[in-house]
Motif scaffolding. Structure first.
Motif, PDB file in Angstrom:
ATOM      1  N   ALA A 274      -1.487   0.862   5.200  1.00  0.00           N
ATOM      2  CA  ALA A 274      -0.598   1.352   4.147  1.00  0.00           C
ATOM      3  C   ALA A 274       0.075   2.630   4.627  1.00  0.00           C
ATOM      4  O   ALA A 274      -0.383   3.741   4.354  1.00  0.00           O
ATOM      5  CB  ALA A 274      -1.381   1.602   2.865  1.00  0.00           C
ATOM      6  N   VAL A 275       1.177   2.462   5.355  1.00  0.00           N
ATOM      7  CA  VAL A 275       1.843   3.623   5.953  1.00  0.00           C
ATOM      8  C   VAL A 275       3.269   3.812   5.451  1.00  0.00           C
ATOM      9  O   VAL A 275       3.768   4.934   5.392  1.00  0.00           O
ATOM     10  CB  VAL A 275       1.853   3.529   7.496  1.00  0.00           C
ATOM     11  N   GLY A 276       3.950   2.724   5.105  1.00  0.00           N
ATOM     12  CA  GLY A 276       5.318   2.811   4.613  1.00  0.00           C
ATOM     13  C   GLY A 276       5.374   2.489   3.124  1.00  0.00           C
ATOM     14  O   GLY A 276       4.361   2.176   2.492  1.00  0.00           O
ATOM     15  N   TYR A 277       6.572   2.533   2.581  1.00  0.00           N
ATOM     16  CA  TYR A 277       6.749   2.309   1.147  1.00  0.00           C
ATOM     17  C   TYR A 277       6.200   0.947   0.716  1.00  0.00           C
ATOM     18  O   TYR A 277       5.447   0.838  -0.253  1.00  0.00           O
ATOM     19  CB  TYR A 277       8.234   2.416   0.786  1.00  0.00           C
ATOM     20  N   SER A 278       6.584  -0.119   1.426  1.00  0.00           N
ATOM     21  CA  SER A 278       6.213  -1.476   1.006  1.00  0.00           C
ATOM     22  C   SER A 278       4.738  -1.785   1.227  1.00  0.00           C
ATOM     23  O   SER A 278       4.112  -2.460   0.407  1.00  0.00           O
ATOM     24  CB  SER A 278       7.084  -2.508   1.726  1.00  0.00           C
ATOM     25  N   THR A 279       4.173  -1.321   2.329  1.00  0.00           N
ATOM     26  CA  THR A 279       2.747  -1.564   2.553  1.00  0.00           C
ATOM     27  C   THR A 279       1.894  -0.747   1.586  1.00  0.00           C
ATOM     28  O   THR A 279       0.799  -1.170   1.203  1.00  0.00           O
ATOM     29  CB  THR A 279       2.355  -1.253   4.012  1.00  0.00           C
ATOM     30  N   LYS A 280       2.385   0.404   1.164  1.00  0.00           N
ATOM     31  CA  LYS A 280       1.676   1.171   0.130  1.00  0.00           C
ATOM     32  C   LYS A 280       1.727   0.437  -1.204  1.00  0.00           C
ATOM     33  O   LYS A 280       0.750   0.433  -1.964  1.00  0.00           O
ATOM     34  CB  LYS A 280       2.262   2.573   0.002  1.00  0.00           C
ATOM     35  N   LYS A 281       2.872  -0.195  -1.487  1.00  0.00           N
ATOM     36  CA  LYS A 281       2.988  -1.008  -2.699  1.00  0.00           C
ATOM     37  C   LYS A 281       2.011  -2.175  -2.641  1.00  0.00           C
ATOM     38  O   LYS A 281       1.355  -2.523  -3.639  1.00  0.00           O
ATOM     39  CB  LYS A 281       4.418  -1.526  -2.845  1.00  0.00           C
ATOM     40  N   LEU A 282       1.910  -2.803  -1.464  1.00  0.00           N
ATOM     41  CA  LEU A 282       0.979  -3.919  -1.293  1.00  0.00           C
ATOM     42  C   LEU A 282      -0.456  -3.461  -1.506  1.00  0.00           C
ATOM     43  O   LEU A 282      -1.267  -4.163  -2.123  1.00  0.00           O
ATOM     44  CB  LEU A 282       1.147  -4.526   0.105  1.00  0.00           C
ATOM     45  N   ALA A 283      -0.781  -2.263  -1.026  1.00  0.00           N
ATOM     46  CA  ALA A 283      -2.136  -1.731  -1.165  1.00  0.00           C
ATOM     47  C   ALA A 283      -2.490  -1.440  -2.619  1.00  0.00           C
ATOM     48  O   ALA A 283      -3.675  -1.381  -2.972  1.00  0.00           O
ATOM     49  CB  ALA A 283      -2.297  -0.466  -0.322  1.00  0.00           C
ATOM     50  N   GLU A 284      -1.484  -1.262  -3.454  1.00  0.00           N
ATOM     51  CA  GLU A 284      -1.729  -0.980  -4.872  1.00  0.00           C
ATOM     52  C   GLU A 284      -2.086  -2.246  -5.658  1.00  0.00           C
ATOM     53  O   GLU A 284      -2.639  -2.157  -6.760  1.00  0.00           O
ATOM     54  CB  GLU A 284      -0.493  -0.329  -5.497  1.00  0.00           C
ATOM     55  N   LEU A 285      -1.770  -3.407  -5.108  1.00  0.00           N
ATOM     56  CA  LEU A 285      -2.082  -4.661  -5.788  1.00  0.00           C
ATOM     57  C   LEU A 285      -3.573  -4.966  -5.703  1.00  0.00           C
ATOM     58  O   LEU A 285      -4.245  -4.560  -4.757  1.00  0.00           O
ATOM     59  CB  LEU A 285      -1.280  -5.812  -5.181  1.00  0.00           C
ATOM     60  N   ASN A 286      -4.082  -5.712  -6.679  1.00  0.00           N
ATOM     61  CA  ASN A 286      -5.500  -6.035  -6.744  1.00  0.00           C
ATOM     62  C   ASN A 286      -5.698  -7.543  -6.887  1.00  0.00           C
ATOM     63  O   ASN A 286      -4.733  -8.304  -7.027  1.00  0.00           O
ATOM     64  CB  ASN A 286      -6.161  -5.294  -7.907  1.00  0.00           C
ATOM     65  N   VAL A 287      -6.947  -7.969  -6.850  1.00  0.00           N
ATOM     66  CA  VAL A 287      -7.277  -9.388  -7.002  1.00  0.00           C
ATOM     67  C   VAL A 287      -6.689  -9.907  -8.312  1.00  0.00           C
ATOM     68  O   VAL A 287      -6.826  -9.283  -9.366  1.00  0.00           O
ATOM     69  CB  VAL A 287      -8.805  -9.596  -6.975  1.00  0.00           C
ATOM     70  N   GLY A 288      -6.012 -11.046  -8.227  1.00  0.00           N
ATOM     71  CA  GLY A 288      -5.365 -11.626  -9.394  1.00  0.00           C
ATOM     72  C   GLY A 288      -3.883 -11.311  -9.483  1.00  0.00           C
ATOM     73  O   GLY A 288      -3.125 -12.048 -10.122  1.00  0.00           O
ATOM     74  N   ASP A 289      -3.446 -10.210  -8.836  1.00  0.00           N
ATOM     75  CA  ASP A 289      -2.019  -9.892  -8.778  1.00  0.00           C
ATOM     76  C   ASP A 289      -1.323 -10.852  -7.816  1.00  0.00           C
ATOM     77  O   ASP A 289      -1.965 -11.510  -6.998  1.00  0.00           O
ATOM     78  CB  ASP A 289      -1.797  -8.448  -8.308  1.00  0.00           C
ATOM     79  N   GLU A 290      -0.006 -10.905  -7.907  1.00  0.00           N
ATOM     80  CA  GLU A 290       0.748 -11.830  -7.064  1.00  0.00           C
ATOM     81  C   GLU A 290       1.827 -11.116  -6.258  1.00  0.00           C
ATOM     82  O   GLU A 290       2.459 -10.181  -6.751  1.00  0.00           O
ATOM     83  CB  GLU A 290       1.401 -12.923  -7.918  1.00  0.00           C
ATOM     84  N   LEU A 291       2.024 -11.576  -5.025  1.00  0.00           N
ATOM     85  CA  LEU A 291       3.167 -11.154  -4.246  1.00  0.00           C
ATOM     86  C   LEU A 291       4.360 -11.988  -4.696  1.00  0.00           C
ATOM     87  O   LEU A 291       4.207 -13.157  -5.059  1.00  0.00           O
ATOM     88  CB  LEU A 291       2.930 -11.373  -2.752  1.00  0.00           C
ATOM     89  N   VAL A 292       5.549 -11.404  -4.664  1.00  0.00           N
ATOM     90  CA  VAL A 292       6.740 -12.117  -5.117  1.00  0.00           C
ATOM     91  C   VAL A 292       7.004 -13.330  -4.242  1.00  0.00           C
ATOM     92  O   VAL A 292       7.223 -14.438  -4.725  1.00  0.00           O
ATOM     93  CB  VAL A 292       7.966 -11.180  -5.115  1.00  0.00           C
ATOM     94  N   ASP A 293       6.989 -13.143  -2.928  1.00  0.00           N
ATOM     95  CA  ASP A 293       7.164 -14.290  -2.043  1.00  0.00           C
ATOM     96  C   ASP A 293       6.629 -14.027  -0.648  1.00  0.00           C
ATOM     97  O   ASP A 293       6.431 -12.881  -0.246  1.00  0.00           O
ATOM     98  CB  ASP A 293       8.627 -14.764  -1.981  1.00  0.00           C
ATOM     99  N   ILE A 294       6.377 -15.119   0.055  1.00  0.00           N
ATOM    100  CA  ILE A 294       5.937 -15.096   1.443  1.00  0.00           C
ATOM    101  C   ILE A 294       6.730 -16.169   2.183  1.00  0.00           C
ATOM    102  O   ILE A 294       6.857 -17.298   1.714  1.00  0.00           O
ATOM    103  CB  ILE A 294       4.430 -15.388   1.580  1.00  0.00           C
ATOM    104  N   VAL A 295       7.247 -15.827   3.341  1.00  0.00           N
ATOM    105  CA  VAL A 295       7.946 -16.779   4.196  1.00  0.00           C
ATOM    106  C   VAL A 295       7.150 -16.931   5.485  1.00  0.00           C
ATOM    107  O   VAL A 295       6.772 -15.949   6.116  1.00  0.00           O
ATOM    108  CB  VAL A 295       9.374 -16.291   4.524  1.00  0.00           C
ATOM    109  N   GLY A 296       6.898 -18.169   5.881  1.00  0.00           N
ATOM    110  CA  GLY A 296       6.167 -18.378   7.116  1.00  0.00           C
ATOM    111  C   GLY A 296       5.527 -19.750   7.159  1.00  0.00           C
ATOM    112  O   GLY A 296       5.632 -20.522   6.199  1.00  0.00           O
ATOM    113  N   PRO A 297       4.871 -20.080   8.255  1.00  0.00           N
ATOM    114  CA  PRO A 297       4.690 -19.223   9.435  1.00  0.00           C
ATOM    115  C   PRO A 297       5.969 -19.105  10.257  1.00  0.00           C
ATOM    116  O   PRO A 297       6.736 -20.055  10.363  1.00  0.00           O
ATOM    117  CB  PRO A 297       3.593 -19.938  10.224  1.00  0.00           C
ATOM    118  N   LEU A 298       6.185 -17.929  10.829  1.00  0.00           N
ATOM    119  CA  LEU A 298       7.365 -17.634  11.626  1.00  0.00           C
ATOM    120  C   LEU A 298       6.970 -17.262  13.051  1.00  0.00           C
ATOM    121  O   LEU A 298       5.833 -16.878  13.321  1.00  0.00           O
ATOM    122  CB  LEU A 298       8.147 -16.481  10.994  1.00  0.00           C
ATOM    123  N   GLY A 299       7.933 -17.358  13.958  1.00  0.00           N
ATOM    124  CA  GLY A 299       7.677 -17.023  15.347  1.00  0.00           C
ATOM    125  C   GLY A 299       7.012 -18.153  16.098  1.00  0.00           C
ATOM    126  O   GLY A 299       6.522 -19.116  15.512  1.00  0.00           O
TER     127      GLY A 299
END
Length: 278
Positions: free
Chosen positions: A66-91
């Motif tokens: 949790a070092v940047g704005y978005s990863t800090k936001k991710l760290a604030e989420l807890n079990v049961g919360d949802e991410l808006v979207d995920i794209v992958g697998p990539l690469g």
């Protein structure tokens, strides 16, 4: 459709492991690939390497700092919360085949993606050495998982609080001088990967490094993750992230990474100012 967080834990200071229900991502995921997530509706797109998958349940494991704005936001989420979207697998996935003796070098956060890579090489019949390095013992994680994923695990810390005192390159030098190494892959800070590349070049050991510059769209359209490999421009998101370490222009990549870090620092400072103004 949101992506529900199934579990969350702090592995070490400011570094988290989360497991997400993402069966469509997990179905085709392979070692070395990554995803791009958004933590909130108007959030930025952030790449994270796939740390582990459970194909029987569709669970996707990610490890992040949790070092940047978005990863800090991710760290604030807890079990049961949802991410808006995920794209992958990539690469492109790491090319897994039987080389003979393989060395995986993980510096700091690089331990997470190295787990699946080492596991896949071991399952392919290779003798796999894993070398994990960090500044101090509090930053070492997944020690038990790593032992199961490789033939032998080495741990180094800068201050000597766990394992050997020193850097991953010290153990690599010892291994190269004691037996034949057929392949090496380094995942971690750019200076570490460059040092590994210089060491193995003289021994003619084919070596790959995982490029983790800032990616934006993950499709090669924006050019933010471009890297010069063998004199040609490549894009880490579609041509990599693994490249021949002996052909990477590390000076170019390190300079660009510094620019991105400065931009992220300024953005975090601006966000903090806005919060104070409110």
């Amino acid at each position: 459709m949101g992506y529900k967080i199934l579990s969350k834990k702090e592995l070490c200071p400011n570094q988290y492991e989360i497991t997400i229900d993402a069966p469509y991502v997990v179905r085709n995921a392979q070692a070395g690939q990554f995803i791009i997530f958004r933590a909130e509706e108007n959030g930025e797109r952030v790449p994270l390497t796939i740390a582990d998958v459970d194909k029987s349940t569709g669970a996707l494991t990610l490890v992040f700092m949790a070092v940047g704005y978005s990863t800090k936001k991710l760290a604030e989420l807890n079990v049961g919360d949802e991410l808006v979207d995920i794209v992958g697998p990539l690469g492109k996935p790491t090319e897994i085949k039987k080389y003979g003796t393989v060395v995986c070098l993980a510096g700091g956060y690089g331990a997470a993606p190295c787990y699946l890579i080492a596991k896949a090489f071991k399952e392919a019949g290779n003798k796999v050495y894993m070398i994990m390095g960090a500044r101090t013992k509090e930053l070492i994680f997944w020690e038990d998982k790593m032992k199961n994923a490789c033939s032998e695990l080495f741990i180094t810390t800068d201050d000597g609080t766990l394992g050997e005192k020193g850097f991953v390159t010290g153990v690599l030098d010892r291994l190269m001088n004691s037996e034949k190494i057929d392949y090496a892959i380094a995942v971690g800070p750019m200076p570490m990967m460059r040092a590994v590349a210089e060491m193995t070049r003289g021994k003619n050991i084919y070596t790959e490094a995982s490029m983790n510059p800032i990616m934006v769209d993950g499709t090669g359209m924006c050019g933010a993750c471009r890297v010069t490999v063998g004199g040609e421009t490549k894009f880490a998101c579609v041509d990599g992230p693994d490249f021949n370490a002996h052909e990477i222009d590390f000076d170019e990549v390190i300079n660009r990474t510094k620019i991105y870090k400065d931009q992220e620092r300024r953005r975090s400072e601006n966000c903090n100012l806005l919060k104070m103004a409110k």
